[in-house]
Write a protein that holds these residues in place. Structure first.
Motif, PDB file in Angstrom:
ATOM      1  N   TYR A 151      39.864 -61.605 -64.517  1.00  0.00           N
ATOM      2  CA  TYR A 151      40.789 -60.701 -65.310  1.00  0.00           C
ATOM      3  C   TYR A 151      42.168 -60.821 -64.596  1.00  0.00           C
ATOM      4  CZ  TYR A 151      42.899 -56.064 -66.469  1.00  0.00           C
ATOM      5  OH  TYR A 151      43.419 -55.004 -66.995  1.00  0.00           O
ATOM      6  N   LEU A 152      42.279 -60.882 -63.348  1.00  0.00           N
ATOM      7  CA  LEU A 152      43.646 -60.986 -62.606  1.00  0.00           C
ATOM      8  C   LEU A 152      44.386 -62.283 -63.164  1.00  0.00           C
ATOM      9  CD1 LEU A 152      44.360 -59.060 -60.564  1.00  0.00           C
ATOM     10  CD2 LEU A 152      44.212 -60.436 -58.936  1.00  0.00           C
ATOM     11  N   PHE A 153      43.675 -63.413 -63.025  1.00  0.00           N
ATOM     12  CA  PHE A 153      44.414 -64.747 -63.414  1.00  0.00           C
ATOM     13  C   PHE A 153      44.659 -64.997 -64.776  1.00  0.00           C
ATOM     14  CE2 PHE A 153      42.875 -65.506 -59.020  1.00  0.00           C
ATOM     15  CZ  PHE A 153      43.932 -66.306 -58.572  1.00  0.00           C
ATOM     16  N   LEU A 154      43.993 -63.951 -65.964  1.00  0.00           N
ATOM     17  CA  LEU A 154      43.976 -64.479 -67.237  1.00  0.00           C
ATOM     18  C   LEU A 154      45.673 -64.729 -67.687  1.00  0.00           C
ATOM     19  CD1 LEU A 154      41.719 -64.842 -69.047  1.00  0.00           C
ATOM     20  CD2 LEU A 154      41.980 -62.409 -69.923  1.00  0.00           C
ATOM     21  N   PRO A 155      46.196 -63.756 -67.494  1.00  0.00           N
ATOM     22  CA  PRO A 155      47.815 -63.873 -68.162  1.00  0.00           C
ATOM     23  C   PRO A 155      48.292 -65.206 -67.701  1.00  0.00           C
ATOM     24  CG  PRO A 155      47.559 -61.775 -66.863  1.00  0.00           C
ATOM     25  CD  PRO A 155      46.243 -62.584 -66.298  1.00  0.00           C
ATOM     26  N   ALA A 156      48.072 -65.695 -66.667  1.00  0.00           N
ATOM     27  CA  ALA A 156      48.389 -67.107 -66.063  1.00  0.00           C
ATOM     28  C   ALA A 156      47.950 -68.061 -67.098  1.00  0.00           C
ATOM     29  CB  ALA A 156      48.131 -67.399 -64.609  1.00  0.00           C
ATOM     30  N   THR A 157      46.701 -68.241 -67.667  1.00  0.00           N
ATOM     31  CA  THR A 157      46.162 -69.187 -68.420  1.00  0.00           C
ATOM     32  C   THR A 157      46.698 -69.259 -69.742  1.00  0.00           C
ATOM     33  OG1 THR A 157      44.247 -67.955 -68.713  1.00  0.00           O
ATOM     34  CG2 THR A 157      44.269 -69.337 -67.189  1.00  0.00           C
ATOM     35  N   LYS A 158      47.414 -67.891 -70.067  1.00  0.00           N
ATOM     36  CA  LYS A 158      47.946 -67.901 -71.494  1.00  0.00           C
ATOM     37  C   LYS A 158      46.722 -68.022 -72.593  1.00  0.00           C
ATOM     38  CE  LYS A 158      52.625 -69.416 -70.326  1.00  0.00           C
ATOM     39  NZ  LYS A 158      52.861 -70.824 -70.009  1.00  0.00           N
ATOM     40  N   ARG A 159      45.557 -67.248 -72.092  1.00  0.00           N
ATOM     41  CA  ARG A 159      44.708 -67.268 -73.147  1.00  0.00           C
ATOM     42  C   ARG A 159      44.219 -65.874 -73.524  1.00  0.00           C
ATOM     43  NH1 ARG A 159      39.855 -71.298 -71.990  1.00  0.00           N
ATOM     44  NH2 ARG A 159      40.920 -73.221 -72.017  1.00  0.00           N
ATOM     45  N   LYS A 160      43.489 -65.564 -74.677  1.00  0.00           N
ATOM     46  CA  LYS A 160      42.954 -64.492 -74.937  1.00  0.00           C
ATOM     47  C   LYS A 160      41.772 -64.221 -74.021  1.00  0.00           C
ATOM     48  CE  LYS A 160      43.421 -64.954 -79.791  1.00  0.00           C
ATOM     49  NZ  LYS A 160      42.415 -64.919 -80.881  1.00  0.00           N
ATOM     50  N   SER A 161      41.522 -62.718 -73.740  1.00  0.00           N
ATOM     51  CA  SER A 161      40.584 -62.473 -73.050  1.00  0.00           C
ATOM     52  C   SER A 161      39.287 -63.225 -73.071  1.00  0.00           C
ATOM     53  CB  SER A 161      40.293 -60.937 -73.254  1.00  0.00           C
ATOM     54  OG  SER A 161      39.035 -60.707 -72.255  1.00  0.00           O
ATOM     55  N   ALA A 162      38.958 -63.837 -72.017  1.00  0.00           N
ATOM     56  CA  ALA A 162      37.484 -64.655 -71.835  1.00  0.00           C
ATOM     57  C   ALA A 162      36.493 -63.834 -71.178  1.00  0.00           C
ATOM     58  CB  ALA A 162      38.008 -65.979 -71.211  1.00  0.00           C
ATOM     59  N   LEU A 163      36.674 -62.402 -70.581  1.00  0.00           N
ATOM     60  CA  LEU A 163      36.020 -61.785 -70.109  1.00  0.00           C
ATOM     61  C   LEU A 163      34.522 -61.751 -70.798  1.00  0.00           C
ATOM     62  CD1 LEU A 163      37.911 -58.865 -68.539  1.00  0.00           C
ATOM     63  CD2 LEU A 163      36.643 -60.501 -67.380  1.00  0.00           C
ATOM     64  N   ARG A 164      34.510 -61.685 -71.804  1.00  0.00           N
ATOM     65  CA  ARG A 164      33.489 -61.204 -72.596  1.00  0.00           C
ATOM     66  C   ARG A 164      32.720 -62.401 -72.940  1.00  0.00           C
ATOM     67  NH1 ARG A 164      35.740 -58.391 -76.771  1.00  0.00           N
ATOM     68  NH2 ARG A 164      37.225 -57.258 -75.227  1.00  0.00           N
ATOM     69  N   ASP A 165      33.223 -63.499 -72.638  1.00  0.00           N
ATOM     70  CA  ASP A 165      32.417 -64.831 -72.991  1.00  0.00           C
ATOM     71  C   ASP A 165      31.284 -65.298 -72.323  1.00  0.00           C
ATOM     72  OD1 ASP A 165      33.215 -66.162 -70.965  1.00  0.00           O
ATOM     73  OD2 ASP A 165      34.536 -67.484 -72.192  1.00  0.00           O
ATOM     74  N   GLY A 166      30.996 -64.356 -71.083  1.00  0.00           N
ATOM     75  CA  GLY A 166      29.770 -64.339 -70.104  1.00  0.00           C
ATOM     76  C   GLY A 166      30.029 -65.557 -69.230  1.00  0.00           C
ATOM     77  N   SER A 167      30.997 -66.457 -69.148  1.00  0.00           N
ATOM     78  CA  SER A 167      31.212 -67.518 -68.169  1.00  0.00           C
ATOM     79  C   SER A 167      31.406 -67.190 -66.748  1.00  0.00           C
ATOM     80  CB  SER A 167      32.035 -68.495 -68.691  1.00  0.00           C
ATOM     81  OG  SER A 167      33.270 -67.857 -68.938  1.00  0.00           O
ATOM     82  N   ALA A 168      32.143 -66.100 -66.780  1.00  0.00           N
ATOM     83  CA  ALA A 168      32.324 -65.479 -65.261  1.00  0.00           C
ATOM     84  C   ALA A 168      30.997 -64.915 -64.719  1.00  0.00           C
ATOM     85  CB  ALA A 168      33.589 -64.619 -65.261  1.00  0.00           C
ATOM     86  N   THR A 169      30.517 -64.044 -65.678  1.00  0.00           N
ATOM     87  CA  THR A 169      29.212 -63.535 -65.319  1.00  0.00           C
ATOM     88  C   THR A 169      28.008 -64.588 -64.667  1.00  0.00           C
ATOM     89  OG1 THR A 169      29.662 -61.835 -66.963  1.00  0.00           O
ATOM     90  CG2 THR A 169      27.411 -61.677 -65.996  1.00  0.00           C
ATOM     91  N   LEU A 170      27.996 -65.657 -65.488  1.00  0.00           N
ATOM     92  CA  LEU A 170      27.144 -66.566 -65.345  1.00  0.00           C
ATOM     93  C   LEU A 170      27.284 -67.098 -63.904  1.00  0.00           C
ATOM     94  CD1 LEU A 170      24.726 -68.226 -65.944  1.00  0.00           C
ATOM     95  CD2 LEU A 170      26.199 -69.787 -67.366  1.00  0.00           C
ATOM     96  N   THR A 171      28.817 -67.698 -63.549  1.00  0.00           N
ATOM     97  CA  THR A 171      29.106 -68.124 -62.370  1.00  0.00           C
ATOM     98  C   THR A 171      28.830 -67.244 -61.180  1.00  0.00           C
ATOM     99  OG1 THR A 171      30.965 -69.504 -63.418  1.00  0.00           O
ATOM    100  CG2 THR A 171      31.347 -69.128 -61.042  1.00  0.00           C
ATOM    101  N   GLY A 172      29.034 -65.756 -61.324  1.00  0.00           N
ATOM    102  CA  GLY A 172      28.634 -64.974 -60.553  1.00  0.00           C
ATOM    103  C   GLY A 172      27.279 -64.871 -60.289  1.00  0.00           C
ATOM    104  N   LEU A 173      26.551 -64.959 -61.046  1.00  0.00           N
ATOM    105  CA  LEU A 173      24.968 -64.993 -61.048  1.00  0.00           C
ATOM    106  C   LEU A 173      24.563 -66.250 -60.395  1.00  0.00           C
ATOM    107  CD1 LEU A 173      22.358 -63.397 -61.738  1.00  0.00           C
ATOM    108  CD2 LEU A 173      22.365 -64.288 -63.749  1.00  0.00           C
ATOM    109  N   LEU A 174      25.070 -67.516 -60.523  1.00  0.00           N
ATOM    110  CA  LEU A 174      24.671 -68.626 -59.991  1.00  0.00           C
ATOM    111  C   LEU A 174      25.194 -68.741 -58.465  1.00  0.00           C
ATOM    112  CD1 LEU A 174      25.363 -71.244 -62.794  1.00  0.00           C
ATOM    113  CD2 LEU A 174      23.052 -70.454 -61.844  1.00  0.00           C
ATOM    114  N   LEU A 175      26.190 -68.247 -58.352  1.00  0.00           N
ATOM    115  CA  LEU A 175      26.552 -68.333 -56.816  1.00  0.00           C
ATOM    116  C   LEU A 175      25.742 -67.168 -55.947  1.00  0.00           C
ATOM    117  CD1 LEU A 175      28.748 -68.716 -54.647  1.00  0.00           C
ATOM    118  CD2 LEU A 175      30.130 -67.019 -55.546  1.00  0.00           C
TER     119      LEU A 175
END
Lengths: 192, 334
Positions: free
Chosen positions: B64-88
Motif C-alpha cells: 500500500y505504502l509503495f504503490l504510488p512510487a510504482t505508478k500502477r493501479k492498486s495491486a492490493l487485491r491481486d493477491g500476490s502480496a497475501t501469497l508472499t506474506g503467507l509463504l514467508l
C-alpha cells in the motif's frame, strides 16, 4: 592438495572479497552497467591479484623480514606500479577495453581488495603456491560478484523501476540481497 | 518451441478468453496453501495463525505504502502480496516474535518487490528476501524451534515480545529440527514422521504429504513448471544418493533429503515462482539442477542445517545470466 582446494573455494565463495568482506566496492558499483565490461574488469582483477600475490611473496621473503615496518607502504607502491603496468599493457593490447574501463583501471591501484589480498595472505602465512591459489580464488570471487551484479543491472534497465531508487540506491540494494544470498555459503566445509 | 502438427488447433475467430488472470492464479495458489495453514494450526496452535496474520499485514502495508512510487493501479487485491506474506510465514519458526514477522513481511514486499517496480519485475523471490533478511537480522530468534505441542490455543511466550525490550524467556520448549539432528548428531528422523508432519520446524516445514498433493495439483493445472520440480528432485536424489550409497551412516538418504525441511515448500511454491525463474526450457533445467545441487551442498557441508532458501536465492541471482545464455535463436539466424 585438499588444502589448496579449500583455500580456493574459501576465497571464491565463503569469504568472497566483494560480497562477504565488502572489499573493492568502487569497481563493483562503478563498472557493472554492462556484463562484458564487468567480466573483463573481473579478469583484470584476477590478473592484478595474481601479480600482487607474487609481489607480496617476494617482498615478504626477501625484503620485509629485514624491515617489517615497511609492509604497508611497500605493498601500496608495488601494487601501484603493477597496475600501471597492466594499464600500459591493456592500452597497447585492447584499446576498446581501455576505453571501456576509463578511470576504473587506475582505481584498482588504490583498490582495497588488492591491498587486502596482500595483507590477508601475509597474515595467513601463505607460501608461494598457496598465495597464488588464494589470489585466483579471490579474483574469481570478485569476477562472480561483478558478473552477477552486472547481469541483474542489465535486466533492471528494462524494468519499471520507481524513480526514487533508480541508480545507485537500487545497485546497493541488489548488492545487499546478493550478499544475503552468499551468507548461505558461510561455514561451508567447516570454515568460519 | 515447435508447433508440431496436431499439437495446436488453428481456427478462425471469435476466440474465447482464458480465465487465468494474475489475481486468479495468485488466489488459486493461495487456496492450495490452506491445508498447509490448517496443518500449521493443528501442530502449532494459535501462534501459527497470528504469525501468518502479522506477515500478511506487513506485506499489505508495504504494498500500500509503495504503490504510488510504482505508478500502477492498486495491486492490493491481486493477491500476490497475501501469497508472499503467507509463504514467508510458513518459513518462520512458531515461536517467532510477531513484530519481527511484521518487519519481515514489510521488507519482503518493500525490498523484494516494490522497489523493483512491483509485481512481475523482481529478480529475487520476495518471500525469500524477507526470510534472508530476518535470518541476518535476528539470527537467534529465527533458529529457536519449538516442538508441536497440540494445544490449539497455545502461544509461545516469545510471540508477544516487544521490539527493543529484552524478552524474558518463558515456557519455550526448544527442540531441534530433523535436519539439525541429522547434521549435528547424525540421527535421521523416521520417514513416516516427516511425511505426516509431527516434527519440529517452521510452520510450513512439517507435513510433506500436503505439499506433495498441492504440488501435484499445481502441476496438473500447469501453474508451476514441471521442469523445475523434476530437475530439483532429480538432482537432490542423485547428488545425495551418491554419498548415501558410499556411506549410509554419515550421509542422509535421498528420501530424508526430500521430505525434511523446506525442500518441498521451496520446490513447489518458491523455486517455481513465475517471475523469478528463467524463461527458456533449457534455462529451467539448469536452474532446477542448480538449486538441487546447492541444497545438498549447503545441507551436507555447510554451516547451516537448511539451505533451500539460499539455494533458491542464489539461482534467482543467476537467472538473468541463464536467460542470456540459453536464448533461443530464431530459425535461420546464425
Amino acid at each position: 592438495m585438499n588444502e589448496l582446494i579449500w583455500i580456493f573455494i574459501s576465497a571464491l565463495l565463503i569469504n568472497n572479497f566483494t560480497l562477504s568482506l565488502f572489499l573493492g566496492l568502487c569497481p563493483f558499483l562503478g563498472v557493472t552497467q554492462r556484463m562484458e565490461t564487468a567480466f573483463r574488469l573481473g579478469l583484470a582483477n584476477i590478473f592484478v591479484m595474481v601479480i600482487t600475490a607474487i609481489a607480496a611473496y617476494i617482498l615478504n621473503t626477501w625484503v620485509l623480514i629485514y624491515a617489517p615496518y615497511l609492509r604497508l607502504i611497500s605493498f601500496i607502491i608495488v601494487i601501484a606500479s603493477v597496475v600501471q603496468f597492466v594499464e600500459i599493457a591493456i592500452k597497447k593490447l585492447s584499446p576498446v577495453l581501455f576505453k571501456a574501463l576509463g578511470i576504473f583501471l587506475p582505481l584498482i591501484t588504490t583498490n582495497c581488495a588488492i591491498l587486502g589480498l596482500a595483507l590477508f595472505s601475509t597474515n595467513k602465512g601463505y607460501g608461494f603456491l598457496e598465495g597464488l591459489i588464494y589470489a585466483l580464488g579471490a579474483g574469481g570471487g570478485v569476477t562472480i560478484a561483478l558478473v552477477l551484479l552486472a547481469s541483474i543491472r542489465e535486466e533492471t534497465r528494462i524494468l519499471n523501476i520507481p524513480n526514487v531508487v533508480k541508480g545507485t540506491a537500487l545497485n546497493l540494494i541488489i548488492a545487499g540481497i546478493l550478499s544475503l544470498a552468499f551468507m548461505g555459503f558461510a561455514g561451508l566445509f567447516g570454515s568460519h | 518451441m515447435s508447433i508440431a502438427a496436431g499439437k495446436i488447433t488453428i481456427s478462425t475467430s471469435p476466440f474465447l478468453h482464458g480465465v487465468d488472470t494474475t489475481p486468479r492464479i495468485m488466489w488459486e495458489v493461495t487456496l492450495t496453501l490452506l491445508p498447509v495453514v490448517a496443518a500449521a494450526y493443528y501442530f502449532f496452535g494459535l501462534a501459527a495463525l497470528l504469525l501468518i496474520g502479522a506477515t500478511i499485514a506487513g506485506c499489505l502495508a508495504a504494498e500500500y505504502l509503495f504503490l504510488p512510487a510504482t505508478k500502477r493501479k492498486s495491486a492490493l487485491r491481486d493477491g500476490s502480496a497475501t501469497l508472499t506474506g503467507l509463504l514467508l510465514a510458513l518459513c518462520l519458526p512458531p515461536g517467532f516474535p510477531l513484530w519481527m514477522s511484521f518487519v519481515g513481511g514489510f521488507v519482503a514486499i518493500g525490498m523484494g518487490k516494490m522497489i523493483w517496480g512491483g509485481l512481475g519485475n523482481n529478480v529475487f523471490n520476495p518471500a525469500l528476501v524477507g526470510r534472508a533478511f530476518l535470518q541476518a537480522a535476528f539470527p537467534t530468534a529465527i533458529t529457536t524451534w519449538s516442538a508441536p505441542d497440540g494445544h490449539y490455543l497455545s502461544l509461545r511466550g516469545t510471540n508477544l515480545a516487544l521490539p527493543f525490550f529484552q524478552g524474558h524467556a518463558v515456557d519455550a520448549i526448544s527442540s531441534a529440527t530433523p535436519l539439525a539432528t541429522m547434521k549435528f548428531d547424525h540421527v535421521a528422523a523416521p520417514l513416516m514422521q516427516l511425511l505426516w508432519g509431527n516434527t519440529s520446524g517452521s510452520l510450513g516445514e512439517t507435513s510433506a504429504i500436503l505439499f506433495i498433493l498441492a504440488g501435484l495439483y499445481l502441476l496438473f493445472r500447469k501453474i508451476i513448471n514441471w521442469r523445475i520440480v523434476v530437475s530439483i528432485v532429480a538432482m537432490v536424489v542423485a547428488f545425495s544418493g551418491i554419498f548415501w550409497l558410499m556411506d549410509g551412516s554419515r550421509y542422509p538418504s535421498p528420501l530424508f533429503m526430500l521430505l525434511s525441511g523446506g525442500l518441498l515448500l521451496g520446490t513447489v511454491y518458491m523455486a517455481t515462482d513465475l517471475v523469478t525463474s528463467p524463461i527458456t526450457p533449457r534455462g529451467l533445467w539448469i536452474y532446477g539442477l542448480g538449486i538441487g545441487f546447492l541444497v545438498v551442498l549447503i545441507r551436507t557441508w555447510g554451516g547451516l542445517p537448511e539451505g533451500v532458501m539460499y539455494a533458491i536465492l542464489l539461482m534467482n541471482a543467476c537467472t538473468p545470466l541463464i536467460n542470456r545464455f540459453t536464448k533461443i535463436k530464431p530459425y535461420g539466424h546464425s
